[in-house]
Write an enzyme that holds these catalytic residues in place. Structure first.
Site, PDB file in Angstrom:
ATOM      1  N   GLU A 175     -14.721  -8.725  20.819  1.00 47.23           N
ATOM      2  CA  GLU A 175     -13.323  -8.526  20.454  1.00 47.23           C
ATOM      3  C   GLU A 175     -13.052  -9.321  19.172  1.00 47.23           C
ATOM      4  O   GLU A 175     -13.801 -10.256  18.840  1.00 47.23           O
ATOM      5  CB  GLU A 175     -12.419  -9.064  21.561  1.00 47.23           C
ATOM      6  N   VAL A 212     -12.789  22.828  26.265  1.00 46.37           N
ATOM      7  CA  VAL A 212     -11.372  22.721  26.591  1.00 46.37           C
ATOM      8  C   VAL A 212     -10.699  24.098  26.566  1.00 46.37           C
ATOM      9  O   VAL A 212      -9.778  24.367  27.331  1.00 46.37           O
ATOM     10  CB  VAL A 212     -10.687  21.757  25.566  1.00 46.37           C
ATOM     11  N   ILE A 259     -19.539   3.959  30.479  1.00 46.03           N
ATOM     12  CA  ILE A 259     -19.813   4.225  31.907  1.00 46.03           C
ATOM     13  C   ILE A 259     -18.587   4.861  32.571  1.00 46.03           C
ATOM     14  O   ILE A 259     -17.497   4.284  32.503  1.00 46.03           O
ATOM     15  CB  ILE A 259     -20.144   2.916  32.659  1.00 46.03           C
ATOM     16  N   GLY A 311     -17.152   0.520  28.779  1.00 50.30           N
ATOM     17  CA  GLY A 311     -17.516   1.347  27.622  1.00 50.30           C
ATOM     18  C   GLY A 311     -17.803   2.779  28.027  1.00 50.30           C
ATOM     19  O   GLY A 311     -16.924   3.499  28.502  1.00 50.30           O
ATOM     20  N   VAL A 336     -13.121   1.688  17.827  1.00 47.05           N
ATOM     21  CA  VAL A 336     -13.011   2.803  18.785  1.00 47.05           C
ATOM     22  C   VAL A 336     -12.267   3.993  18.171  1.00 47.05           C
ATOM     23  O   VAL A 336     -12.650   5.154  18.381  1.00 47.05           O
ATOM     24  CB  VAL A 336     -12.320   2.332  20.091  1.00 47.05           C
ATOM     25  N   LYS A 387     -10.875  -6.512  33.150  1.00 43.76           N
ATOM     26  CA  LYS A 387     -11.591  -5.327  33.653  1.00 43.76           C
ATOM     27  C   LYS A 387     -11.742  -5.395  35.171  1.00 43.76           C
ATOM     28  O   LYS A 387     -11.605  -4.392  35.865  1.00 43.76           O
ATOM     29  CB  LYS A 387     -12.956  -5.224  32.985  1.00 43.76           C
ATOM     30  N   GLY A 415     -20.153  -5.089  16.424  1.00 45.04           N
ATOM     31  CA  GLY A 415     -18.889  -4.461  16.871  1.00 45.04           C
ATOM     32  C   GLY A 415     -18.678  -4.561  18.372  1.00 45.04           C
ATOM     33  O   GLY A 415     -17.814  -3.893  18.925  1.00 45.04           O
ATOM     34  N   GLU A 458     -10.250   5.557  31.050  1.00 41.23           N
ATOM     35  CA  GLU A 458     -11.689   5.414  31.341  1.00 41.23           C
ATOM     36  C   GLU A 458     -12.371   4.377  30.456  1.00 41.23           C
ATOM     37  O   GLU A 458     -13.233   3.613  30.897  1.00 41.23           O
ATOM     38  CB  GLU A 458     -12.373   6.779  31.168  1.00 41.23           C
TER      39      GLU A 458
HETATM   40  P1  NAP Z   1     -10.203  -2.948  16.224  1.00 38.71           P
HETATM   41  O1  NAP Z   1     -11.490  -2.575  15.604  1.00 38.71           O
HETATM   42  O2  NAP Z   1      -9.635  -4.298  16.002  1.00 38.71           O
HETATM   43  O3  NAP Z   1      -9.120  -1.858  15.740  1.00 38.71           O
HETATM   44  C1  NAP Z   1      -7.750  -1.942  16.016  1.00 38.71           C
HETATM   45  C2  NAP Z   1      -7.023  -0.864  15.216  1.00 38.71           C
HETATM   46  O4  NAP Z   1      -5.654  -0.863  15.609  1.00 38.71           O
HETATM   47  C3  NAP Z   1      -7.042  -1.084  13.712  1.00 38.71           C
HETATM   48  O5  NAP Z   1      -7.175   0.133  13.033  1.00 38.71           O
HETATM   49  C4  NAP Z   1      -5.672  -1.690  13.411  1.00 38.71           C
HETATM   50  O6  NAP Z   1      -5.149  -1.353  12.139  1.00 38.71           O
HETATM   51  C5  NAP Z   1      -4.812  -1.034  14.466  1.00 38.71           C
HETATM   52  N1  NAP Z   1      -3.712  -1.900  14.847  1.00 38.71           N
HETATM   53  C6  NAP Z   1      -3.772  -3.062  15.525  1.00 38.71           C
HETATM   54  N2  NAP Z   1      -2.550  -3.588  15.675  1.00 38.71           N
HETATM   55  C7  NAP Z   1      -1.701  -2.730  15.070  1.00 38.71           C
HETATM   56  C8  NAP Z   1      -0.307  -2.716  14.885  1.00 38.71           C
HETATM   57  N3  NAP Z   1       0.475  -3.692  15.338  1.00 38.71           N
HETATM   58  N4  NAP Z   1       0.241  -1.660  14.235  1.00 38.71           N
HETATM   59  C9  NAP Z   1      -0.547  -0.670  13.760  1.00 38.71           C
HETATM   60  N5  NAP Z   1      -1.877  -0.624  13.915  1.00 38.71           N
HETATM   61  C10 NAP Z   1      -2.448  -1.656  14.568  1.00 38.71           C
HETATM   62  O7  NAP Z   1     -10.261  -2.748  17.800  1.00 38.71           O
HETATM   63  P2  NAP Z   1     -11.340  -1.909  18.644  1.00 38.71           P
HETATM   64  O8  NAP Z   1     -12.570  -2.694  18.817  1.00 38.71           O
HETATM   65  O9  NAP Z   1     -11.424  -0.524  18.120  1.00 38.71           O
HETATM   66  O10 NAP Z   1     -10.641  -1.900  20.091  1.00 38.71           O
HETATM   67  C11 NAP Z   1      -9.545  -1.048  20.365  1.00 38.71           C
HETATM   68  C12 NAP Z   1      -9.285  -1.051  21.871  1.00 38.71           C
HETATM   69  O11 NAP Z   1     -10.428  -0.551  22.548  1.00 38.71           O
HETATM   70  C13 NAP Z   1      -9.009  -2.442  22.472  1.00 38.71           C
HETATM   71  O12 NAP Z   1      -8.081  -2.296  23.521  1.00 38.71           O
HETATM   72  C14 NAP Z   1     -10.363  -2.841  23.021  1.00 38.71           C
HETATM   73  O13 NAP Z   1     -10.270  -3.760  24.081  1.00 38.71           O
HETATM   74  C15 NAP Z   1     -10.863  -1.505  23.530  1.00 38.71           C
HETATM   75  N6  NAP Z   1     -12.311  -1.384  23.637  1.00 38.71           N
HETATM   76  C16 NAP Z   1     -13.108  -1.743  22.590  1.00 38.71           C
HETATM   77  C17 NAP Z   1     -14.485  -1.588  22.711  1.00 38.71           C
HETATM   78  C18 NAP Z   1     -15.412  -1.962  21.581  1.00 38.71           C
HETATM   79  O14 NAP Z   1     -16.633  -1.900  21.798  1.00 38.71           O
HETATM   80  N7  NAP Z   1     -14.926  -2.363  20.415  1.00 38.71           N
HETATM   81  C19 NAP Z   1     -15.030  -1.076  23.896  1.00 38.71           C
HETATM   82  C20 NAP Z   1     -14.168  -0.702  24.937  1.00 38.71           C
HETATM   83  C21 NAP Z   1     -12.802  -0.865  24.793  1.00 38.71           C
HETATM   84  P3  NAP Z   1      -5.846  -1.830  10.752  1.00 38.71           P
HETATM   85  O15 NAP Z   1      -7.158  -1.077  10.721  1.00 38.71           O
HETATM   86  O16 NAP Z   1      -4.926  -1.422   9.670  1.00 38.71           O
HETATM   87  O17 NAP Z   1      -6.041  -3.309  10.889  1.00 38.71           O
HETATM   88  N1  HSE Z   2     -15.627  -6.927  23.939  1.00 42.18           N
HETATM   89  C1  HSE Z   2     -15.886  -6.023  25.007  1.00 42.18           C
HETATM   90  C2  HSE Z   2     -17.277  -6.284  25.541  1.00 42.18           C
HETATM   91  C3  HSE Z   2     -15.773  -4.608  24.500  1.00 42.18           C
HETATM   92  O1  HSE Z   2     -18.020  -7.044  24.920  1.00 42.18           O
HETATM   93  O2  HSE Z   2     -17.626  -5.761  26.593  1.00 42.18           O
HETATM   94  C4  HSE Z   2     -15.674  -3.619  25.601  1.00 42.18           C
HETATM   95  O3  HSE Z   2     -14.499  -3.738  26.296  1.00 42.18           O
END
Ligand code: NAP
Ligand code: HSE
Length: 428
Positions: A190, A34, A137, A135, A15, A205, A187, A130
């Site tokens: 989780e 903006v 929506i 995602g 993200v 959620k 991707g 949001e």
């Molecule tokens: P991700 O790919 O695992 O990325 C996490 C990032 O945070 C990485 O860059 C990581 O650093 C950094 N990080 C984690 N712990 C840290 C710490 N203790 N100190 C410093 N940096 C730290 O996760 P993601 O999929 O982007 O998800 C991020 C958030 O968005 C989560 O809350 C997830 O639930 C939410 N979300 C994700 C999606 C999706 O489709 N993936 C959709 C909706 C919401 P490094 O890169 O150095 O490891």
């Molecule tokens: N792992 C979550 C999903 C990402 O599959 O819906 C969005 O929060």
């Protein structure tokens, strides 16, 4: 008048990189909307040496949270690192330091959203989330603002893209593990896929949606959740024969002054709005007294849709900063209680293996009858003549969770029972 809005990004994963990418690629369009440029000033990561497929300049990266939290030039902290800690502490510190916060973190918002919103209110900053549900929506804004005039009576939702993707692939005959691996490669899942496949992510959620919809405090611990790991190909086949599909449904309903909430796999009739939601798509079906029914549908996970939601929040915060027009949305709360899961009612599909001999069906029917569970249909699906075992599929009328759990407990111990393979709730 500010000349730019400066951002500190906590996280450069799926993200975070998606957010940076769209902020730079569409910089002009965003600045136009903006009124000033919106720029990323610093990015917090865990590991500076990690290979990243991103256009984030290396000099923006830091492993020191204080480089963001204590930088007076940073207006907005965008938390996209995930997990409870240190994300929660960093968001609190950001609010305390007078920074606006945008987050995609469903876990922190589901568990500590009220506390954070109160803190943000007191400190006079925005807290937007949001991207935490659905995602791309725009469901949070709709519940917080657009449906204000409604008494919402029910929410039925597919809010986990990973499981919906896996269930759709299984419906097409793919194996569970192959479908899960594919979802991870794309991707969607989780880092720890247990949260997705065991229904935990959907419960976080749902806690957020139900709290906003019913103006109550629904905690993740109030929500009984079951996942998709035990579903078998056979159940998809039988569901199909009976005119259903199997989906992981997050449901919340107002029953008098109480709220029912749960996340579990459900059989959904083919004609139901949620039955046609396939792959990583999510959908939220809302019943309200003014709107009757509405459905929001879109991509529930992945870098671009989620970045779209993060940017919607960033746009709102940035406009608030630039034009001094804060969109403070209150902290809704009333005394509605969450009903005990055991008191909830559903129809059930039960698949079991029993001895193939006279009187067996009558014995099973008697146990169900003793628990006041009315049978809608029984089908004998397969018989193993050598082992003299028959497979039964029973559909019940509505019964409470408590009665069904008790009946299944008794059935499991009968000498005629070989196995209770599956039970799945059936949507009304
Ligand atoms: P991700 O790919 O695992 O990325 C996490 C990032 O945070 C990485 O860059 C990581 O650093 C950094 N990080 C984690 N712990 C840290 C710490 N203790 N100190 C410093 N940096 C730290 O996760 P993601 O999929 O982007 O998800 C991020 C958030 O968005 C989560 O809350 C997830 O639930 C939410 N979300 C994700 C999606 C999706 O489709 N993936 C959709 C909706 C919401 P490094 O890169 O150095 O490891
Ligand atoms: N792992 C979550 C999903 C990402 O599959 O819906 C969005 O929060």
């Amino acid at each position: 008048m500010k000349k730019s809005v400066e951002i500190g990004l906590l996280g450069a994963g799926v993200v975070g990189c998606g957010t940076y990418d769209v902020l730079t690629r569409k910089a002009e369009q965003i600045a136009e909307q903006v009124g000033v440029p919106v720029r990323v000033r610093r990015v917090l990561v865990r590991d500076l040496n990690k290979e990243r497929e991103t256009n984030i300049p290396a000099e923006l990266l830091t492993t020191r949270a204080e480089d963001i939290l204590e930088d007076p030039a940073i207006d907005v902290v965008v938390e996209v690192m995930g997990g409870e800690e240190p994300a929660r502490t960093l968001m609190m510190a950001a609010i305390e330091n007078g920074k606006h916060v945008v987050t995609a973190n469903k876990e922190v918002i589901a568990k500590f959203g009220f506390e954070l919103m109160r803190m943000a209110d007191e400190r006079g900053v925005d807290l937007f989330f949001e991207a935490s549900v659905g995602g791309g929506i725009p469901i949070i804004r709709v519940l917080r603002r657009d449906l204000l005039a409604n008494d919402i009576t029910a929410i039925q939702a597919i809010i986990n893209g990973t499981t919906n993707y896996i269930l759709t692939e299984m419906e097409r005959g793919q194996d569970y593990l192959d479908a899960l691996r594919h979802a991870q490669r794309l991707g969607y899942a989780e880092a720890d896929p247990r949260n997705d496949v065991q229904g935990v992510d959907a419960a976080y959620k749902l806690a957020i949606l139900a709290s906003l919809a019913f103006r109550a405090h629904v905690r993740p611990s109030d929500i009984r959740h079951a996942g998709i790991e035990d579903l078998q190909a056979k159940d998809f086949r039988y569901a199909h024969e009976m005119g259903y599909v199997i989906k992981l449904i997050a449901m919340a309903r107002r029953v008098e002054e109480e709220i029912e909430v749960a996340v579990h796999p459900m059989m959904i009739p083919n004609g139901h709005h949620l039955a046609s939601v396939k792959g990583v798509f999510n959908a939220v079906l809302i019943d309200g007294d003014q709107i009757d029914q509405m459905m929001l549908y879109g991509r529930g996970a992945g870098a671009q849709p989620t970045a779209s939601a993060v940017l919607a929040d960033l746009g709102a915060v940035a406009r608030n900063i630039v034009h001094g027009n804060p969109e403070r949305l209150g902290v809704p709360r009333n005394g509605r209680r969450v009903r005990q899961f055991e008191e909830m009612e559903a129809r059930f599909y039960i698949r079991l293996q029993v001895a193939d001999k006279p009187g067996v069906l009558a014995r099973i029917a008697q146990v169900l009858g003793d628990e006041s569970i009315s049978i809608a249909s029984v089908i004998q699906k397969e018989t193993d003549e050598t082992a003299r075992v028959a497979e039964l599929v029973i559909m019940t009328h509505a019964a409470t969770e408590k009665r069904v759990a008790e009946a299944l407990q008794i059935i499991r111990t009968l000498p005629i029972t070989r196995a209770v393979n599956t039970f799945i709730r059936v949507a009304r």
